[in-house]
Design a protein around this motif. Structure first.
Motif, PDB file in Angstrom:
ATOM      1  N   UNK A  35       0.841  -1.194   0.000  1.00 29.07           N
ATOM      2  CA  UNK A  35       0.000   0.000   0.000  1.00 29.07           C
ATOM      3  C   UNK A  35       0.873   1.239   0.000  1.00 29.07           C
ATOM      4  N   UNK A  36       0.430   2.273  -0.692  1.00 29.51           N
ATOM      5  CA  UNK A  36       1.121   3.553  -0.725  1.00 29.51           C
ATOM      6  C   UNK A  36       0.163   4.631  -0.251  1.00 29.51           C
ATOM      7  N   UNK A  37       0.604   5.447   0.685  1.00 31.36           N
ATOM      8  CA  UNK A  37      -0.190   6.546   1.215  1.00 31.36           C
ATOM      9  C   UNK A  37       0.197   7.815   0.463  1.00 31.36           C
ATOM     10  N   UNK A  38      -0.741   8.397  -0.264  1.00 36.71           N
ATOM     11  CA  UNK A  38      -0.439   9.513  -1.154  1.00 36.71           C
ATOM     12  C   UNK A  38      -1.109  10.796  -0.693  1.00 36.71           C
ATOM     13  N   UNK A  39      -0.467  11.893  -0.987  1.00 33.31           N
ATOM     14  CA  UNK A  39      -1.065  13.209  -0.752  1.00 33.31           C
ATOM     15  C   UNK A  39      -1.964  13.569  -1.942  1.00 33.31           C
ATOM     16  N   UNK A  40      -2.551  14.745  -1.892  1.00 30.90           N
ATOM     17  CA  UNK A  40      -3.401  15.205  -2.996  1.00 30.90           C
ATOM     18  C   UNK A  40      -2.610  15.360  -4.291  1.00 30.90           C
ATOM     19  N   UNK A  41      -1.277  15.498  -4.174  1.00 33.66           N
ATOM     20  CA  UNK A  41      -0.427  15.617  -5.358  1.00 33.66           C
ATOM     21  C   UNK A  41      -0.142  14.261  -5.996  1.00 33.66           C
ATOM     22  N   UNK A  42      -0.612  13.175  -5.381  1.00 33.07           N
ATOM     23  CA  UNK A  42      -0.416  11.850  -5.944  1.00 33.07           C
ATOM     24  C   UNK A  42       0.938  11.239  -5.660  1.00 33.07           C
ATOM     25  N   UNK A  43       1.656  11.771  -4.653  1.00 30.72           N
ATOM     26  CA  UNK A  43       2.973  11.255  -4.291  1.00 30.72           C
ATOM     27  C   UNK A  43       3.021  10.948  -2.795  1.00 30.72           C
ATOM     28  N   UNK A  44       3.953  10.079  -2.422  1.00 31.79           N
ATOM     29  CA  UNK A  44       4.197   9.836  -1.001  1.00 31.79           C
ATOM     30  C   UNK A  44       4.955  11.025  -0.414  1.00 31.79           C
ATOM     31  N   UNK A  45       4.850  11.200   0.896  1.00 34.30           N
ATOM     32  CA  UNK A  45       5.624  12.254   1.554  1.00 34.30           C
ATOM     33  C   UNK A  45       7.078  11.833   1.735  1.00 34.30           C
ATOM     34  N   UNK A  46       7.296  10.555   2.018  1.00 36.62           N
ATOM     35  CA  UNK A  46       8.631   9.974   2.110  1.00 36.62           C
ATOM     36  C   UNK A  46       8.467   8.469   2.000  1.00 36.62           C
TER      37      UNK A  46
END
Length: 416
Positions: A35-46
């Motif tokens: 699973x990947x947790x994404x921001x509204x920009x569609x990227x992970x924070x780290x």
């Protein structure tokens, strides 16, 4: 009712279980969920926003990889998502799948199910039916919409494997350096690049399990070492110390240096149904190259890092092993683990070392379950237990562990 690709549905539950399912058989590659947790920009924070078999829990506790379980010819790899605990910055949770040593065109019955974690009701289902040479897939995603959560069936494939998928979402992938041309053959086309480096893995309560198979521990030996040191008082938790009366009640006063004797032991169960114990009592030191493929090398009383107690497992025979529970008992010099600081290290001959520390003991326990090693579908997984047990009156520490984990052995009194 299966969902068509691109469709979405509301998710009324506050906590869900994501189940990736497929049918296994000859020539079917192994599949892993992540699973990947994404921001509204569609990227992970780290990189911590990537939850998978070697990083099985997000720091927030909202997403956890729960591992695989077989049932007949079907295998399920699961993740749990507590939607209420997801941080506000997380706008989407993507469920991905990767195939090891093969493409998804050879995987039958691939689907994702979204279940209510409380009642188990199926909330959504997406069946993947058009895979060819892809080695990674985004099967679905949970996403926020106007303060509520929804699930979308995605079905987007990647021929570049988990590494390519993760890179697209902002994950830094640690590639293994290429071998010289004459040293190793080139990897097969489409094989996924390794998603992690082979650095030491430390197990914690938040991330208690790791796949030895994924770390490269598929052959050779696995050494399990226990080392310890004594302290004047138990290690205190923040804001709390145990007084001398409490220390005495827990058996921490004495021991004197040199008097303490801890025994590293293992319960084992093989695939043919045979089971037993390896421990120094009665000279049951086991055997390495014959059943049970586990051997205790010494009965140490120093706790030294270079010595300590060592169990060795023959991984060349891991197909014969169903499960191993490594545990430790206080044989002499104290009546509990209070005031003792111990570290467990698992060192495969091939692959990254795995270690963890025991927590402070605050109960009258003289036996501690350390680690559970299980072989499921050919994947060897080690799980941190660090579980202090308190024997009932007249019950031995070994039998206490047996009863806690359901081994079902017959026990008789014995001494060293």
């Amino acid at each position: 009712m299966p969902m068509p690709k691109g469709s979405n549905v509301a998710v009324p539950a506050t906590s869900v279980r994501l189940e990736l399912e497929w049918r296994t058989g000859p020539g079917t590659p192994d599949v892993d969920a992540s699973a990947l947790l994404l921001t509204a920009a569609g990227k992970v924070r780290d990189d911590a926003d990537f939850v998978f078999y070697n990083q099985p829990a997000h720091a927030s506790g909202a997403v956890r990889h729960e591992g695989k379980r077989p049932a007949g010819d079907t295998v399920t790899d699961s993740l749990s998502v507590d939607l209420d605990r997801l941080e506000p910055a997380v706008a989407k949770v993507v469920l991905a799948a990767s195939a090891d040593a093969g493409a998804f065109g050879r995987v039958d019955g691939l689907r994702i199910r979204v279940l209510d974690a409380d009642g188990g009701a199926e909330l959504a289902r997406f069946d993947s039916q058009d895979a060819t040479d892809e080695t990674a897939f985004v099967l679905g995603e949970l996403y926020r919409r106007q303060g509520a959560w929804k699930f979308r069936a995605v079905g987007q494939g990647y021929a570049t494997g988990l590494a390519g998928l993760a890179t697209d979402f902002g994950i830094s992938v640690a590639e293994e350096p290429p071998a010289p041309a004459a040293a190793q053959p080139a990897p097969p086309a489409g094989a996924p690049a390794p998603p992690v480096s082979r650095s030491k893995v430390t197990l914690t309560k938040e991330a208690p399990a790791v796949s030895l198979t994924k770390q490269g521990g598929t052959s050779g030996t696995l050494r399990v070492n226990l080392n310890w040191r004594q302290a004047g008082e138990p290690a205190a938790r923040p804001g709390r110390k145990l007084g001398r009366r409490a220390m005495k009640a827990l058996g921490a006063l004495p021991p004197r240096s040199g008097d303490l004797d801890l025994d590293l032991c293992a319960l084992y169960e093989l695939t043919d149904g045979s089971a037993g114990v390896v421990h120094p009592i009665g000279g049951s030191f086991g055997a390495l190259h014959t059943p049970p493929y586990i051997q205790l090398d010494r009965d140490d009383r120093t706790g030294a890092v270079t010595a300590g107690e060592n169990l060795t497992v023959d991984l060349d025979h891991q197909a014969r092993i169903r499960r191993i529970l490594v545990f430790v008992t206080v044989y002499a010099g104290a009546t509990s683990f209070a005031g003792l600081h111990a570290t467990v290290t698992l060192q495969p001959q091939h692959g990254a070392p795995v270690d963890f520390a025991l927590d402070e003991c605050t109960v009258a326990s003289n036996v501690c379950a350390l680690a559970l090693i299980t072989n499921t579908g050919g994947e060897l997984v080690v799980r941190r237990e660090a579980r202090y047990l308190v024997p009932a009156p007249g019950v031995s520490p070994q039998r206490t562990v047996d009863e806690a984990y359901g081994w079902g052995l017959n026990w008789t009194p014995a001494r060293k």
